[in-house]
Every structure is written in structure tokens, then in C-alpha cells.
Write an enzyme that holds these catalytic residues in place. Structure first.
Site, short mmCIF file in Angstrom:
data_model
loop_
_atom_site.label_atom_id
_atom_site.label_comp_id
_atom_site.label_asym_id
_atom_site.label_seq_id
_atom_site.Cartn_x
_atom_site.Cartn_y
_atom_site.Cartn_z
N TRP A 146 0.81 -1.23 0.00
CA TRP A 146 0.00 0.00 0.00
C TRP A 146 0.83 1.27 0.00
O TRP A 146 0.27 2.34 -0.22
CB TRP A 146 -0.94 0.01 1.22
CG TRP A 146 -0.29 -0.46 2.48
CD1 TRP A 146 -0.38 -1.72 3.00
CD2 TRP A 146 0.56 0.28 3.36
NE1 TRP A 146 0.37 -1.81 4.15
CE2 TRP A 146 0.96 -0.58 4.40
CE3 TRP A 146 1.03 1.60 3.38
CZ2 TRP A 146 1.79 -0.20 5.43
CZ3 TRP A 146 1.86 2.00 4.41
CH2 TRP A 146 2.23 1.10 5.43
N GLU A 245 10.62 -8.38 -3.56
CA GLU A 245 11.16 -7.14 -2.98
C GLU A 245 10.55 -7.03 -1.60
O GLU A 245 9.36 -6.74 -1.46
CB GLU A 245 10.75 -5.93 -3.84
CG GLU A 245 11.32 -5.92 -5.22
CD GLU A 245 12.81 -5.70 -5.25
OE1 GLU A 245 13.41 -5.41 -4.20
OE2 GLU A 245 13.41 -5.86 -6.32
N LEU A 246 11.38 -7.26 -0.57
CA LEU A 246 10.81 -7.42 0.77
C LEU A 246 11.23 -6.29 1.71
O LEU A 246 11.51 -5.19 1.28
CB LEU A 246 11.19 -8.80 1.31
CG LEU A 246 10.89 -9.96 0.34
CD1 LEU A 246 11.37 -11.28 0.89
CD2 LEU A 246 9.40 -10.04 0.01
N CYS A 279 10.33 0.79 2.74
CA CYS A 279 11.34 -0.25 2.97
C CYS A 279 12.75 0.32 2.86
O CYS A 279 13.70 -0.25 3.38
CB CYS A 279 11.16 -1.36 1.95
SG CYS A 279 11.13 -0.72 0.28
N GLU A 379 11.40 -3.96 11.19
CA GLU A 379 10.87 -2.86 10.41
C GLU A 379 9.70 -2.25 11.16
O GLU A 379 8.75 -2.95 11.50
CB GLU A 379 10.33 -3.47 9.11
CG GLU A 379 10.74 -2.76 7.92
CD GLU A 379 10.11 -3.37 6.68
OE1 GLU A 379 9.32 -4.32 6.78
OE2 GLU A 379 10.45 -2.87 5.62
P1 NAD Z 1 2.19 -7.33 2.97
O1 NAD Z 1 3.29 -8.31 2.80
O2 NAD Z 1 1.24 -7.49 4.09
O3 NAD Z 1 1.28 -7.30 1.65
C1 NAD Z 1 1.82 -7.08 0.36
C2 NAD Z 1 0.86 -7.61 -0.68
O4 NAD Z 1 0.77 -9.03 -0.54
C3 NAD Z 1 -0.56 -7.06 -0.52
O5 NAD Z 1 -1.12 -6.84 -1.78
C4 NAD Z 1 -1.27 -8.21 0.20
O6 NAD Z 1 -2.66 -8.22 0.00
C5 NAD Z 1 -0.59 -9.42 -0.44
N1 NAD Z 1 -0.68 -10.66 0.33
C6 NAD Z 1 -0.87 -10.79 1.68
N2 NAD Z 1 -0.93 -12.11 2.00
C7 NAD Z 1 -0.75 -12.82 0.86
C8 NAD Z 1 -0.72 -14.22 0.55
N3 NAD Z 1 -0.87 -15.14 1.50
N4 NAD Z 1 -0.50 -14.59 -0.74
C9 NAD Z 1 -0.33 -13.67 -1.71
N5 NAD Z 1 -0.38 -12.33 -1.47
C10 NAD Z 1 -0.58 -11.90 -0.20
O7 NAD Z 1 2.88 -5.89 2.97
P2 NAD Z 1 2.21 -4.48 3.24
O8 NAD Z 1 1.89 -4.39 4.68
O9 NAD Z 1 1.15 -4.23 2.24
O10 NAD Z 1 3.45 -3.51 2.89
C11 NAD Z 1 4.47 -3.23 3.77
C12 NAD Z 1 5.65 -4.18 3.57
O11 NAD Z 1 6.11 -4.08 2.22
C13 NAD Z 1 6.85 -3.83 4.41
O12 NAD Z 1 7.39 -4.98 4.97
C14 NAD Z 1 7.82 -3.21 3.43
O13 NAD Z 1 9.17 -3.28 3.76
C15 NAD Z 1 7.53 -3.95 2.20
N6 NAD Z 1 7.98 -3.16 1.04
C16 NAD Z 1 9.09 -3.57 0.35
C17 NAD Z 1 9.55 -2.81 -0.71
C18 NAD Z 1 10.75 -3.21 -1.53
O14 NAD Z 1 10.86 -2.77 -2.67
N7 NAD Z 1 11.66 -4.04 -1.03
C19 NAD Z 1 8.87 -1.64 -1.06
C20 NAD Z 1 7.76 -1.27 -0.33
C21 NAD Z 1 7.30 -2.05 0.71
#
Ligand code: NAD
Length: 473
Positions: A146, A245-246, A279, A379
Site C-alpha cells: 500500500w 522485494e521485501l 522499505c 521494520e
Molecule cells: P504485505 O506483505 O502485508 O502485503 C503485500 C501484498 O501481498 C498485498 O497486496 C497483500 O494483500 C498481499 N498478500 C498478503 N498475504 C498474501 C498471501 N498469502 N498470498 C499472496 N499475497 C498476499 O505488505 P504491506 O503491509 O502491504 O506492505 C508493507 C511491507 O512491504 C513492508 O514490509 C515493506 O518493507 C515492504 N515493502 C518492500 C519494498 C521493496 O521494494 N523491497 C517496497 C515497499 C514495501
């Protein structure tokens, strides 16, 4: 209240088969502003079928046609810049400067991708009788978070389309307005049906179906490390190609020769970027013992001068946190920092005065932090910095690398050669010394548990391609 009650499948806005509803709030006011009807497994299967049918046709189109589609999406998006900016501000609450920066970058991504679509990218000779052909991998599932959803949609989809893939996109369900606005742009751009499909849906339902369905060949995921691991396990069953990308816990190292006026401004800019919801936010600030007192005083002054407020206030430097749930998560980390014995320099629990309604967090700086504390390892995803004192360069490098993550790092110092030597020893995918260089083709991605693979430029494109060697003797 706006209702988002359609998903974009096979070139049309259709009523989802799914019936689950969620409500989204304006993070600056707490007011419910959007009702979303979520897609389910059936909708996801329909989108995957449409993308597969489209792939058979699209993968045969000329490179020129691919370029035309990328240009058209860019052109339609450009006409809606202010509209998109308003949507992001209302739905996400980011300060205006950040929203505009992210939007400009998202818009440019279509042109950057277009530049890569040239014959030599997809076919070249190693020698006269040894040729390499790079074919699109097939249907790409794009799953994103998001924190400026629209930016992720553009960066991922533009690369996938440039590679010749078709797309099923599941952006964060918390960003339905942005996701819907992008779907409208894809529709207006007059793309072939099924080339890009957009679903609003939960990760456990839609994301899970995309990850497991044999009709998807590639997953490009940005999100948390926990979900990334689960997704990779599920995706391996059908041997999908996976880019992850985590998370990250980037260090910002202030070297002892730094010009502190510039260094403090730099570390605060990168540490509190996107209100800490990034991130790449440099949330571990590593400072030299020899200059501890003056740096801590500078950080306090700098943070306290930053205005917290809604996106409607042009002077806001830090906005609200996306949701009440995330707000509570950040509060728990601040509590944890205090319990574990870190010293509060500024900020702390609760809302800033006068901003009690939205999800505003007090910009918080902890000093005397030990790198093994939770606030230095996990984080937080909010405006919370952990200041850690080091003895010498070797100690700074050791602390910086003492993390399960390895996404990004920052260095502030006047001796560039010395800073580069430090950079070379950091286990991270990117290092920015004293600022950013605008280079959209530079690889982006993490070492260690920050992910697998890279996005952007040649590396990003190749992640959507299958290389095939052809020998003619
Ligand atoms: P999240 O991992 O909760 O969700 C990310 C996406 O995955 C969402 O669209 C979610 O609906 C989906 N998802 C959730 N469970 C799933 C499943 N079981 N199977 C498939 N898809 C699933 O992350 P968030 O809270 O939306 O975002 C924040 C996180 O994203 C932070 O940890 C941040 O570091 C990371 N992030 C990483 C980068 C990067 O480029 N490395 C950039 C931005 C954000």
C-alpha cells in the site's frame, strides 16, 4: 463515500463474483471514505484466463506495437496527473512533495520501459552460430503493497508489458481508489483485452490464487518478508519465476568527517521519507562516538522542526500512517523501545498535539540504542529512528551488516573515497552517498532477507524473460 465495486478483467469493468466488502478511511481524519467490493478466487481465475488468452496474441505483436501501448498508457496517465495526486493524498495521506515525486517517477516508468524495447534486448549472438533469444515468460502476477500503490503498479506493469508478458495485478486492497484510477487509465489507453487485469482483493484469497494457479508463470511481489516467504513456498509448486522485494532496516552512517549540516538533513530526509512507511527508509542512524553530542543535538533540532500534518497542508513534511492497525503497530514499537532501555530523544507515544483524529505519529528518535534491540532489528514502518553509536569505520560496517535485511544503506561524509570503501563492504543492494543520483536503470533489490532478484533497468526486464540458447552448426 465512494464505492469501488468493479474489477478490470479482459478489458472491461465487471461486477466481481466476490461479495466481501471492506471500508477504507482517510488516514488524516479517520473518516470512512471508500467502500470496496473484493474479488474472490473465481474473479482471479477469470483474470488469469483472460491474461492467458491475451498472451497468445500479445506475444506475437511487434516490438513497435509494444512501444505504442507503453506510450499510450503514459500519455493518458499524464493528462490525469492532478487527479491522481488528489486520490493519493486523500487515500494515503502522504505529504504533497512526496506524492508528486512518486507520481512523476511512476509516469516516467512507462517511457523508461519503452526505451528498453529494442531488438537487441531480446535477441543477440554470442558468436556467429550461438544465439540467445529472450522470450516473455508468460502471464505475470503482480502483487504489491500500500505504500504508494500506484507507483508499484506502474513500475511493475510497465516492465512486464515491455518484456511481452500479460498481467494480472493485485495491488493492496487498502489502495482501492488508486488501483481503480490506474485501471481506468489502462481502459482509456485502448489496450488489447486481457493485457492488463486489475483485481481488488485480499492477499489470502486473490494473492493466494495468483500464487498457486498454474496459469501464472511469474510472480513479481513487493511486500513484507513474512508474506514473501509464504508466497515463494506456494509458487514453487508450479515452478513460477519469482521476484521478491521485501523488507528492510537500512542503516544511515554518518562518517566522522561529515559536514553535519548536510549530513543531518540527509539522514532525516531518508529516515523519515514517506512518513517512515518505506522499505528504504534509513531508520538506523549510525553515528561516530567522537561526534555523538553534536549529532544528537542536531537530530533533535532537525526532527522537531519537521511539521506533521495532513497532505492538504503544503508545509507538512510527515503525514499520517495508512491505517489504525498500522498506527497501533508503530505505537507498540515505540513502547518496546522504551521497555528495552533505549532513551527517548524526542517524540514518543500518542498523537502530536492537535492531530488526535487521524493516524498521526509523533516523529520519534531513540538514542543509546543497541543494534540487537527490537527497534533496531525489525521494520517499524513509521517515523521512528534508532540512533546507534559506533567507534570507528569497521565498527560502523559491522553494525550496519548485523541485520537479517540488506536492502539499502546511506552514507554521509566528505571524503567520497572513504565513503565508497565503506559502501563496498555493506551487504545491501543499494548505497546512496550524500544524496540520490537520478538513474532509473540502476538495479533495485535486496541482499539477504530483503528479497530475491532485482527490479529496474536490464535486471528488472530480464526477470520477466526466459533465455533460450540456439546453436546452428
Ligand atoms: P504485505 O506483505 O502485508 O502485503 C503485500 C501484498 O501481498 C498485498 O497486496 C497483500 O494483500 C498481499 N498478500 C498478503 N498475504 C498474501 C498471501 N498469502 N498470498 C499472496 N499475497 C498476499 O505488505 P504491506 O503491509 O502491504 O506492505 C508493507 C511491507 O512491504 C513492508 O514490509 C515493506 O518493507 C515492504 N515493502 C518492500 C519494498 C521493496 O521494494 N523491497 C517496497 C515497499 C514495501
Amino acid at each position: 463515500m465512494q464505492t469501488v465495486n468493479k474489477v478490470f478483467i479482459n478489458g472491461a469493468f465487471v461486477t466481481p463474483h466476490g461479495t466481501q466488502q471492506i471500508e477504507l478511511e482517510n488516514p488524516a481524519t479517520g473518516e470512512i471514505i471508500t467502500r470496496v467490493i473484493l474479488a474472490d478466487e473465481v474473479d482471479t481465475q477469470n483474470a488469469i484466463s483472460a491474461a492467458n488468452a491475451a498472451f497468445k496474441i500479445y506475444s506475437q505483436f511487434s516490438l513497435q506495437t509494444r512501444q505504442e501501448y507503453l506510450q499510450r498508457i503514459h500519455d493518458v496517465m499524464a493528462t490525469k496527473f492532478d487527479h491522481l495526486s488528489d486520490i493519493i493524498s486523500t487515500e494515503y495521506g502522504a505529504p504533497q512533495w512526496f506524492t508528486k515525486f512518486a507520481l512523476q517517477d511512476a509516469l516516467r516508468s512507462w517511457l523508461v520501459a519503452k526505451e528498453q524495447v529494442k531488438p537487441e534486448t531480446f535477441r543477440y549472438h554470442l558468436k556467429e552460430n550461438a544465439e540467445v533469444i529472450l522470450e516473455p515468460v508468460g502471464v505475470a502476477g503482480l502483487i504489491s503493497p500500500w505504500n504508494i500503490s500506484l507507483w508499484f503498479m506502474c513500475v511493475k506493469a510497465s516492465t512486464a508489458i515491455a518484456a511481452g508478458c500479460t498481467v494480472v495485478m493485485k495491488p493492496s486492497e487498502l489502495s482501492a481508489r488508486q488501483n481503480n484510477a490506474m485501471a481506468e487509465i489502462f481502459n482509456e489507453a485502448g489496450l488489447p483485452p486481457g493485457l492488463i487485469n486489475v483485481l481488488h482483493g485480499n492477499g489470502e484469497v486473490v494473492g493466494n490464487e495468483i500464487t498457486r494457479n498454474p496459469g501464472v508463470n511469474k510472480i513479481s511481489f513487493t511486500g513484507s518478508t513474512v508474506v514473501g516467504k509464504l508466497l515463494a513456498k506456494n509458487a514453487v509448486e508450479t515452478m513460477k519465476r519469482v521476484t521478491l522485494e521485501l523488507g528492510g532496516k537500512p542503516p544511515s552512517i554518518i562518517v566522522d568527517d561529515a559536514d553535519l549540516n548536510k549530513a543531518i538533513q540527509f539522514v532525516l530526509q531518508v529516515g523519515l521519507q514517506n512518513s517512515g512507511q518505506s522499505c528504504t527508509a534509513g531508520t538506523r542512524v549510525l553515528i561516530p562516538e567522537s561526534r555523538e553530542t553534536e549529532i544528537i543535538a542536531g537530530l533533535k533540532k532537525g526532527v522537531e522542526a519537521m511539521k506533521v500534518g495532513p497532505a492538504t497542508d503544503q508545509d507538512s513534511a510527515i503525514g499520517p500512517i495508512i491505517s489504525k492497525r498500522q498506527y497501533e503497530r508503530v505505537q507498540n514499537y515505540i513502547k518496546k523501545g522504551m521497555e528495552e532501555g533505549a532513551e527517548l530523544l524526542t517524540g514518543g507515544l500518542g498523537h502530536p498535539e492537535g492531530l488526535e483524529k487521524g493516524n498521526f505519529v509523533k516523529p520519534t528518535v531513540f538514542v543509546k540504542v543497541n543494534n540487537r534491540m527490537t527497534i533496531a532489528q525489525e521494520e517499524i514502518f513509521g517515523p521512528v529512528l534508532s540512533v546507534i553509536t559506533y567507534k570507528d569505520d569497521a565498527d560502523a560496517i559491522r553494525i550496519a551488516n548485523d541485520s537479517t535485511y540488506g536492502l539499502h544503506a546511506y552514507i554521509a561524509g566528505t571524503n567520497i573515497e572513504r565513503a565508497k570503501k565503506i559502501a563496498e563492504q555493506l551487504q545491501v543492494g543499494r548505497v546512496a552517498i550524500n544524496g540520490f543520483v537520478d538513474e532509473p536503470r540502476a538495479p533495485f533489490g535486496g541482499f539477504k532477507q530483503s528479497g530475491i532478484g532485482r527490479e529496474f533497468g536490464k535486471f528488472g526486464l530480464e526477470a520477466f524473460l526466459e533465455p533460450k540458447a540456439v546453436f546452428g552448426i
